[in-house]
Write a protein that holds these residues in place. Structure first.
Motif, PDB file in Angstrom:
ATOM      1  N   ARG A  31       0.827  -1.204   0.000  1.00  0.00           N
ATOM      2  CA  ARG A  31       0.000   0.000   0.000  1.00  0.00           C
ATOM      3  C   ARG A  31       0.861   1.254   0.000  1.00  0.00           C
ATOM      4  O   ARG A  31       0.482   2.288  -0.544  1.00  0.00           O
ATOM      5  N   ASN A  32       2.013   1.202   0.584  1.00  0.00           N
ATOM      6  CA  ASN A  32       2.939   2.333   0.647  1.00  0.00           C
ATOM      7  C   ASN A  32       4.126   2.112  -0.285  1.00  0.00           C
ATOM      8  O   ASN A  32       5.282   2.278   0.107  1.00  0.00           O
ATOM      9  N   ASP A  33       3.848   1.760  -1.532  1.00  0.00           N
ATOM     10  CA  ASP A  33       4.928   1.488  -2.478  1.00  0.00           C
ATOM     11  C   ASP A  33       5.644   2.780  -2.886  1.00  0.00           C
ATOM     12  O   ASP A  33       5.284   3.880  -2.469  1.00  0.00           O
ATOM     13  N   SER A  36       3.456   5.501  -4.682  1.00  0.00           N
ATOM     14  CA  SER A  36       2.558   6.205  -3.762  1.00  0.00           C
ATOM     15  C   SER A  36       3.337   7.210  -2.917  1.00  0.00           C
ATOM     16  O   SER A  36       2.863   8.325  -2.674  1.00  0.00           O
ATOM     17  N   GLN A  37       4.502   6.828  -2.465  1.00  0.00           N
ATOM     18  CA  GLN A  37       5.325   7.736  -1.670  1.00  0.00           C
ATOM     19  C   GLN A  37       5.741   8.955  -2.498  1.00  0.00           C
ATOM     20  O   GLN A  37       5.762  10.078  -1.995  1.00  0.00           O
ATOM     21  N   ARG A  40       2.705  11.221  -2.778  1.00  0.00           N
ATOM     22  CA  ARG A  40       2.461  11.878  -1.489  1.00  0.00           C
ATOM     23  C   ARG A  40       3.475  12.986  -1.228  1.00  0.00           C
ATOM     24  O   ARG A  40       3.140  14.030  -0.669  1.00  0.00           O
TER      25      ARG A  40
END
Length: 103
Positions: A31-33, A36-37, A40
């Motif tokens: 979920r925090n690949d 995505s980081q 963000r």
């Protein structure tokens, strides 16, 4: 042939396979690949820019409020321009551009 056996023995190493599998999972499927980081991070930068913009606007509005409270001529000008206020012996004429003539 010897190098092929060496590569095969490295690939049979369960610790290396676990490490590679975990790295692939964390980089692409979690979920925090990484992607995505990255998104963000850019969103945080954009929000920080908005925060600084709004802080500057708040400061400018506070300064304008102090100026309005201390200068009666500026207060009168503000009231006339924004709220169409007038003195007792004056008339106000509003000139509105007709939107049909522009077409």
């Amino acid at each position: 042939m010897k190098s092929l056996k060496r590569i095969f023995s490295i690939l049979k190493n369960k610790y290396l396979l676990t490490l590679v599998g975990a790295a692939v999972w964390l980089l692409f499927f979690d979920r925090n690949d990484v992607f995505s980081q990255y998104d963000r991070h850019h969103e945080v930068k954009k929000l920080q820019a908005e925060v600084s913009y709004y802080k500057n606007e708040i400061e400018a509005n506070q300064n304008a409020g102090v100026e309005l409270q201390s200068n009666p001529k500026l207060l009168e000008k503000f009231g006339r321009e924004h709220y169409l206020m007038k003195r007792d012996n004056e008339e106000i004429y509003l000139l509105v551009e007709d939107s049909l003539e522009k077409k």
